[in-house]
Motif scaffolding. Sequence first.
Motif, PDB file in Angstrom:
ATOM      1  N   PRO A  71       5.459 -11.034  -7.574  1.00 49.42           N
ATOM      2  CA  PRO A  71       4.681  -9.866  -8.006  1.00 49.42           C
ATOM      3  C   PRO A  71       4.346  -8.972  -6.812  1.00 49.42           C
ATOM      4  CG  PRO A  71       3.725 -11.917  -8.845  1.00 49.42           C
ATOM      5  CD  PRO A  71       4.751 -12.302  -7.825  1.00 49.42           C
ATOM      6  N   VAL A  72       4.605  -7.677  -6.942  1.00 50.83           N
ATOM      7  CA  VAL A  72       4.290  -6.705  -5.899  1.00 50.83           C
ATOM      8  C   VAL A  72       3.096  -5.883  -6.377  1.00 50.83           C
ATOM      9  CG1 VAL A  72       5.112  -4.741  -4.553  1.00 50.83           C
ATOM     10  CG2 VAL A  72       6.673  -6.635  -5.069  1.00 50.83           C
ATOM     11  N   VAL A  73       1.949  -6.091  -5.723  1.00 54.95           N
ATOM     12  CA  VAL A  73       0.706  -5.412  -6.096  1.00 54.95           C
ATOM     13  C   VAL A  73       0.665  -4.065  -5.383  1.00 54.95           C
ATOM     14  CG1 VAL A  73      -1.810  -5.535  -6.105  1.00 54.95           C
ATOM     15  CG2 VAL A  73      -0.452  -7.642  -6.335  1.00 54.95           C
ATOM     16  N   LYS A  74       0.675  -2.981  -6.136  1.00 55.73           N
ATOM     17  CA  LYS A  74       0.687  -1.643  -5.562  1.00 55.73           C
ATOM     18  C   LYS A  74      -0.743  -1.136  -5.409  1.00 55.73           C
ATOM     19  CE  LYS A  74       4.531  -1.284  -6.246  1.00 55.73           C
ATOM     20  NZ  LYS A  74       5.140  -0.387  -7.182  1.00 55.73           N
ATOM     21  N   ILE A  75      -1.087  -0.685  -4.194  1.00 48.98           N
ATOM     22  CA  ILE A  75      -2.458  -0.282  -3.874  1.00 48.98           C
ATOM     23  C   ILE A  75      -2.446   1.150  -3.361  1.00 48.98           C
ATOM     24  CG2 ILE A  75      -4.498  -0.831  -2.479  1.00 48.98           C
ATOM     25  CD1 ILE A  75      -3.233  -3.698  -2.229  1.00 48.98           C
ATOM     26  N   ALA A  76      -3.128   2.033  -4.053  1.00 45.64           N
ATOM     27  CA  ALA A  76      -3.181   3.443  -3.669  1.00 45.64           C
ATOM     28  C   ALA A  76      -4.171   3.656  -2.530  1.00 45.64           C
ATOM     29  CB  ALA A  76      -3.572   4.303  -4.862  1.00 45.64           C
ATOM     30  N   THR A  77      -3.799   4.505  -1.569  1.00 41.50           N
ATOM     31  CA  THR A  77      -4.690   4.820  -0.451  1.00 41.50           C
ATOM     32  C   THR A  77      -5.684   5.907  -0.819  1.00 41.50           C
ATOM     33  OG1 THR A  77      -3.358   6.613   0.498  1.00 41.50           O
ATOM     34  CG2 THR A  77      -2.740   4.362   1.080  1.00 41.50           C
ATOM     35  N   ASN A  78      -5.423   6.618  -1.922  1.00 39.14           N
ATOM     36  CA  ASN A  78      -6.309   7.723  -2.306  1.00 39.14           C
ATOM     37  C   ASN A  78      -6.402   7.802  -3.821  1.00 39.14           C
ATOM     38  OD1 ASN A  78      -4.285  10.077  -3.252  1.00 39.14           O
ATOM     39  ND2 ASN A  78      -3.372   9.016  -1.499  1.00 39.14           N
ATOM     40  N   THR A  79      -7.538   8.253  -4.312  1.00 39.16           N
ATOM     41  CA  THR A  79      -7.812   8.275  -5.745  1.00 39.16           C
ATOM     42  C   THR A  79      -6.924   9.271  -6.483  1.00 39.16           C
ATOM     43  OG1 THR A  79     -10.094   7.605  -5.346  1.00 39.16           O
ATOM     44  CG2 THR A  79      -9.629   8.624  -7.468  1.00 39.16           C
ATOM     45  N   LYS A  80      -6.562  10.373  -5.836  1.00 33.89           N
ATOM     46  CA  LYS A  80      -5.696  11.364  -6.481  1.00 33.89           C
ATOM     47  C   LYS A  80      -4.382  10.723  -6.892  1.00 33.89           C
ATOM     48  CE  LYS A  80      -3.582  15.911  -5.750  1.00 33.89           C
ATOM     49  NZ  LYS A  80      -3.388  17.033  -4.784  1.00 33.89           N
ATOM     50  N   LEU A  81      -3.794   9.917  -6.003  1.00 38.77           N
ATOM     51  CA  LEU A  81      -2.546   9.228  -6.329  1.00 38.77           C
ATOM     52  C   LEU A  81      -2.772   8.217  -7.455  1.00 38.77           C
ATOM     53  CD1 LEU A  81       0.391   8.310  -5.831  1.00 38.77           C
ATOM     54  CD2 LEU A  81      -0.507   6.747  -4.103  1.00 38.77           C
ATOM     55  N   TYR A  82      -3.861   7.452  -7.352  1.00 38.68           N
ATOM     56  CA  TYR A  82      -4.145   6.427  -8.361  1.00 38.68           C
ATOM     57  C   TYR A  82      -4.252   7.045  -9.752  1.00 38.68           C
ATOM     58  CZ  TYR A  82      -6.649   2.650 -10.751  1.00 38.68           C
ATOM     59  OH  TYR A  82      -7.030   1.679 -11.638  1.00 38.68           O
ATOM     60  N   ASP A  83      -4.934   8.176  -9.855  1.00 40.75           N
ATOM     61  CA  ASP A  83      -5.089   8.840 -11.149  1.00 40.75           C
ATOM     62  C   ASP A  83      -3.775   9.438 -11.645  1.00 40.75           C
ATOM     63  OD1 ASP A  83      -7.766   8.197 -11.224  1.00 40.75           O
ATOM     64  OD2 ASP A  83      -8.427  10.121 -10.378  1.00 40.75           O
ATOM     65  N   LYS A  84      -2.945   9.887 -10.732  1.00 39.15           N
ATOM     66  CA  LYS A  84      -1.693  10.564 -11.091  1.00 39.15           C
ATOM     67  C   LYS A  84      -0.610   9.590 -11.516  1.00 39.15           C
ATOM     68  CE  LYS A  84       1.692  13.780  -9.079  1.00 39.15           C
ATOM     69  NZ  LYS A  84       2.085  14.498  -7.836  1.00 39.15           N
ATOM     70  N   MET A  85      -0.563   8.398 -10.900  1.00 36.80           N
ATOM     71  CA  MET A  85       0.536   7.460 -11.132  1.00 36.80           C
ATOM     72  C   MET A  85       0.005   6.095 -11.578  1.00 36.80           C
ATOM     73  SD  MET A  85       3.007   8.499  -7.889  1.00 36.80           S
ATOM     74  CE  MET A  85       4.549   7.983  -8.662  1.00 36.80           C
ATOM     75  N   ARG A  86      -0.871   6.117 -12.577  1.00 36.13           N
ATOM     76  CA  ARG A  86      -1.475   4.880 -13.047  1.00 36.13           C
ATOM     77  C   ARG A  86      -0.449   3.897 -13.602  1.00 36.13           C
ATOM     78  NH1 ARG A  86      -7.026   5.002 -14.132  1.00 36.13           N
ATOM     79  NH2 ARG A  86      -6.759   2.825 -14.747  1.00 36.13           N
ATOM     80  N   THR A 120       0.834  -1.198   0.000  1.00 38.11           N
ATOM     81  CA  THR A 120       0.000   0.000   0.000  1.00 38.11           C
ATOM     82  C   THR A 120       0.873   1.254   0.000  1.00 38.11           C
ATOM     83  OG1 THR A 120      -0.141   0.189   2.417  1.00 38.11           O
ATOM     84  CG2 THR A 120      -1.734  -1.247   1.329  1.00 38.11           C
ATOM     85  N   THR A 121       0.396   2.293  -0.669  1.00 32.98           N
ATOM     86  CA  THR A 121       1.158   3.538  -0.712  1.00 32.98           C
ATOM     87  C   THR A 121       0.212   4.721  -0.863  1.00 32.98           C
ATOM     88  OG1 THR A 121       2.916   4.761  -1.861  1.00 32.98           O
ATOM     89  CG2 THR A 121       1.520   3.322  -3.223  1.00 32.98           C
ATOM     90  N   GLY A 122       0.531   5.797  -0.158  1.00 28.68           N
ATOM     91  CA  GLY A 122      -0.269   7.019  -0.256  1.00 28.68           C
ATOM     92  C   GLY A 122       0.415   8.104  -1.043  1.00 28.68           C
ATOM     93  N   LEU A 123       1.738   7.947  -1.257  1.00 29.72           N
ATOM     94  CA  LEU A 123       2.516   8.966  -1.956  1.00 29.72           C
ATOM     95  C   LEU A 123       3.046   8.463  -3.291  1.00 29.72           C
ATOM     96  CD1 LEU A 123       4.547  10.305   1.119  1.00 29.72           C
ATOM     97  CD2 LEU A 123       2.386  11.149   0.207  1.00 29.72           C
ATOM     98  N   GLY A 124       3.087   7.128  -3.462  1.00 28.36           N
ATOM     99  CA  GLY A 124       3.603   6.544  -4.699  1.00 28.36           C
ATOM    100  C   GLY A 124       5.008   6.026  -4.517  1.00 28.36           C
ATOM    101  N   THR A 125       5.283   4.846  -5.036  1.00 30.15           N
ATOM    102  CA  THR A 125       6.617   4.257  -4.955  1.00 30.15           C
ATOM    103  C   THR A 125       6.803   3.255  -6.076  1.00 30.15           C
ATOM    104  OG1 THR A 125       8.087   2.852  -3.625  1.00 30.15           O
ATOM    105  CG2 THR A 125       5.736   2.578  -3.280  1.00 30.15           C
ATOM    106  N   PRO A 126       8.011   3.187  -6.662  1.00 34.53           N
ATOM    107  CA  PRO A 126       8.259   2.241  -7.749  1.00 34.53           C
ATOM    108  C   PRO A 126       8.788   0.888  -7.277  1.00 34.53           C
ATOM    109  CG  PRO A 126      10.117   3.723  -7.552  1.00 34.53           C
ATOM    110  CD  PRO A 126       9.119   4.158  -6.509  1.00 34.53           C
ATOM    111  N   THR A 127       8.669   0.588  -6.005  1.00 40.24           N
ATOM    112  CA  THR A 127       9.246  -0.641  -5.452  1.00 40.24           C
ATOM    113  C   THR A 127       8.644  -1.898  -6.083  1.00 40.24           C
ATOM    114  OG1 THR A 127       9.616   0.470  -3.348  1.00 40.24           O
ATOM    115  CG2 THR A 127       9.661  -1.931  -3.317  1.00 40.24           C
TER     116      THR A 127
END
Length: 550
Positions: free
Chosen positions: A478-493, A465-472
């Motif tokens: 497989p590392v499943v990246k999960i956004a805590t907020n929609t703004k991040l999800y839309d910004k770093m799709r 999980t990430t709220g700021l974004g990370t390329p880890t």
Amino acid sequence: MKQRVLKVHPQDNVMVALTDLEAGETILDEGAQYQLLDAIPAKHKFALVDLPKGAEVTMYGVMVGKTEANVPAGSLLTTANLKHAVKEFRTGARRTDWLKPDVSKWHTRTFRGYHRQDGSVGTANYWLVIPMVFCENRNLEVLQEALVNSLGYGRNKNYLSQAQQLIELYSAGSSIEQILQADLQYGIGQQPALRLFPNVDGIKFLPHAGGCGGTRQDAQALCGLLAGYITHSNVAGATVLSLGCQHAQVSMLEEEIHKRTSLFNKPLYILEQQEVGSETQMLAEAIKKTFVGLIQANETERRPAPLSKLCVGLECGGSDGFSGISANPAIGYTSDLLVALGGTVILSEFPELCGVEQNLIDRCLEQEDAERFSYLMKTYQERAVAVGSGFDMNPSPGNIKDGLITDAIKSAGAAKKGGSSPVVAVLDYPEKVTKPGLNLLCTPGNDVESTTAEVASGANIVLFTTGLGTPTGNPVAPVVKIATNTKLYDKMRDIIDINAGTITEGEETIQHAGERILDYIIAVASGEEVVAAVRLGQDDFIPWKRGVSL
């Protein structure tokens, strides 16, 4: 009307702003009325009652700090008026009953994985090339250059063409301003060859800075970590390069492999440079043996497996003030679903469990594990303090800016990833998981060190999980990246797989999001979905030298 604030637990004396709130606003929540004295940015907290200096601040139902000054009701909590503080913890009476979620819809579900002789099932099928010591890293680069593209494991999208575009602009006399404003296009360079071995997902190289020059304990821990990858369910076999004189001896690696499985029968090719002789000869031998290993690995195909064969690592990084109320509790529910199905989950990052120790101690099935967790937490904290640090220094500048202003606040939210099931085992780095259920693994809070360790312990998928974004990412899981907020999800799709911001926006419940994540895990485990970290080749691998890392 969309919910604007959230009181996480009935006992809390603070509230979270779900959107920006202005000073002077009157906030109504469940019949109570609060007058804001300060502007409250989204993700931050304000006091619900007058808090005198030295008062305990409670969030998630636990103490997350003490006030450094008088904080009137409606005031913003900041690093200036709130400091990290937690309750003491002890081992004693435990409460291990839990309300299992309904998993009837998944009872007959399977995923298509790679079955290994030791009974584990992989979600992928990789070949590894591993150095025993940093002296062999350059030889890894030679092997990577020789094998990856020629066997069809290169990436289509490349940035070499962008450099070529800049060269052409400069050669044509373009100004610096024109070059800076240029719209560079992704180039499709030379098309990679078709995969010669379709059942092998890739050849992964694990360069590192260890193996010699540290303590013998460092070498033993490194060998344990590498053995965890070699024996991993997502790994078909490995080529190991050794110099010969380093602390991390091949015999030590073989000992660690045997600790993890007595049924080890994967192809394992070990080459020792000081024994073979010339570098040219060793590399030629490594290429041949790796190629033969790939032929063997390609014989394994995906077959159905029960969901109980899933082992999921739980990780967070680049956290924000929404992490503990959206994505973390969502994967906590996913964790409970997996445990109820007989699967395994791993919760790590011990510096980010500071303040919730008592809850986890009380959930330990065995007294021995409760005592071990207590010991590991206390000694970790003592080592940090001894070098002038401490768990209180854990939040990063990004965490603080986005509402996690004490380590205890961060920890209380991070612990939500572990759901509510009992703790079946407490492991020290780099031990391997042996029991289904919730396992606690001692690692740093550092994203890559922790993810690296979780996979070595057996995680065949990681939820991150990430709220700021990370390329880890990770080389084999497989590392499943999960956004805590929609703004991040839309910004770093391009680097995020799932949006859990729907929870704070009131579009779905934590339980529904957790179920949605489980369905996605099954698709990833079956090879039907390819996560962003795999597409982008994010193969982060950092062993932990047991020093102080927060």
